[in-house]
Scaffold this active site. Structure first.
Site, mmCIF file in Angstrom:
data_model
loop_
_atom_site.group_PDB
_atom_site.id
_atom_site.type_symbol
_atom_site.label_atom_id
_atom_site.label_comp_id
_atom_site.label_asym_id
_atom_site.label_seq_id
_atom_site.Cartn_x
_atom_site.Cartn_y
_atom_site.Cartn_z
ATOM 1 N N HIS A 1 -2.101 -20.657 18.387
ATOM 2 C CA HIS A 1 -0.825 -21.369 18.241
ATOM 3 C C HIS A 1 -1.083 -22.843 17.925
ATOM 4 C CE1 HIS A 1 -0.084 -17.956 21.057
ATOM 5 N NE2 HIS A 1 0.966 -17.802 20.282
ATOM 6 N N ASP A 21 -6.803 -16.742 21.828
ATOM 7 C CA ASP A 21 -5.767 -15.767 21.471
ATOM 8 C C ASP A 21 -5.751 -15.430 19.978
ATOM 9 O OD1 ASP A 21 -4.948 -18.371 21.093
ATOM 10 O OD2 ASP A 21 -3.123 -18.202 22.307
ATOM 11 N N HIS A 62 0.578 -27.329 24.300
ATOM 12 C CA HIS A 62 1.983 -27.414 23.865
ATOM 13 C C HIS A 62 2.756 -28.508 24.609
ATOM 14 C CE1 HIS A 62 1.582 -23.911 21.391
ATOM 15 N NE2 HIS A 62 1.369 -23.088 22.405
HETATM 16 ZN ZN LIG Z 1 -2.079 -19.892 22.169
#
Ligand SMILES: [Zn+2]
Length: 206
Positions: free
Chosen positions: A57, A142, A18
């Site tokens: 993500h 995840d 990120h």
């Molecule tokens: Zn993640």
């Protein structure tokens, strides 16, 4: 690069995908895989690097860094909707780099078979076409069914299958050169079982 090993797993924390060039974000301080890609290019003269991100993500930081760079192919399969809200299928790169970003949004409830199909039918032909000189995995775990941060039903066996697909592509395109780096993963049982399965397959292909 000296061929003493053909692949490696970096058990690093914090994660990095990120982080943008000038901002930490979402538990990430520095973008580990982006730094690795640039290091390979600058220190070892590697031309084309492919980064495959299967963290649940979207790897927005990595995408941002290479969005206008045709020498780095970025792929992300991630749950939508979910943090950080980017990574739609129409985000494909800009300028000369159109086509070197590939996003596959996954719906909540997606199964290992959905990931395997996306990797075989969409990612594999795109990667073979790009023909990377080095492959890097942003290996977040995840998407595991036990993980509290998302709603995807991946399993340790599913991650093993994705590892096999990527190792086969690396063998075909870049003498098996592949580095995997840990990203997210927030259920200790799901995370540990997945890492063991992933590293087991890496060793089998080494
Ligand atoms: Zn993640």
């Amino acid at each position: 690069m000296a061929s003493s090993v053909s692949n490696a797993f970096a058990l690093v924390r914090p994660p990095g995908h990120h982080a943008t060039p000038n901002r930490s974000m979402g538990f990430c301080l520095f973008n580990n895989v982006a730094i690795a890609a640039r290091y390979l290019q600058r220190e070892h003269g590697v031309g084309r690097v492919a980064i495959i991100d299967w963290d649940v993500h979207h790897g927005n930081g990595t995408q941002d860094i290479f969005y206008d760079d045709p020498s780095v192919f970025f792929f992300s399969a991630h749950q939508v909707p979910l943090y950080p809200g980017t990574g739609m299928a129409n985000e494909t790169g800009t300028g000369d780099a159109v086509g070197t970003t590939l996003n596959i949004p996954m719906r909540p409830g997606s199964e290992p078979s959905d990931y395997i199909e996306a990797f075989q039918n969409t990612l594999k032909p795109a990667l073979l076409d790009f023909s990377p000189d080095f492959l890097i995995i942003s290996a977040g775990f995840d998407a595991h069914c036990l993980d509290p941060l998302a709603a995807i039903n991946m399993t340790a066996d599913g991650f093993a299958s994705l590892t096999d697909i990527l190792c086969e592509i690396a063998a075909e395109t870049c003498e098996g050169r592949l580095i995997s780096a840990l990203e997210g993963g927030y259920d200790l049982k799901g995370l540990s079982e997945s890492v063991v399965a992933h590293v087991g397959r890496l060793m089998a292909h080494a």
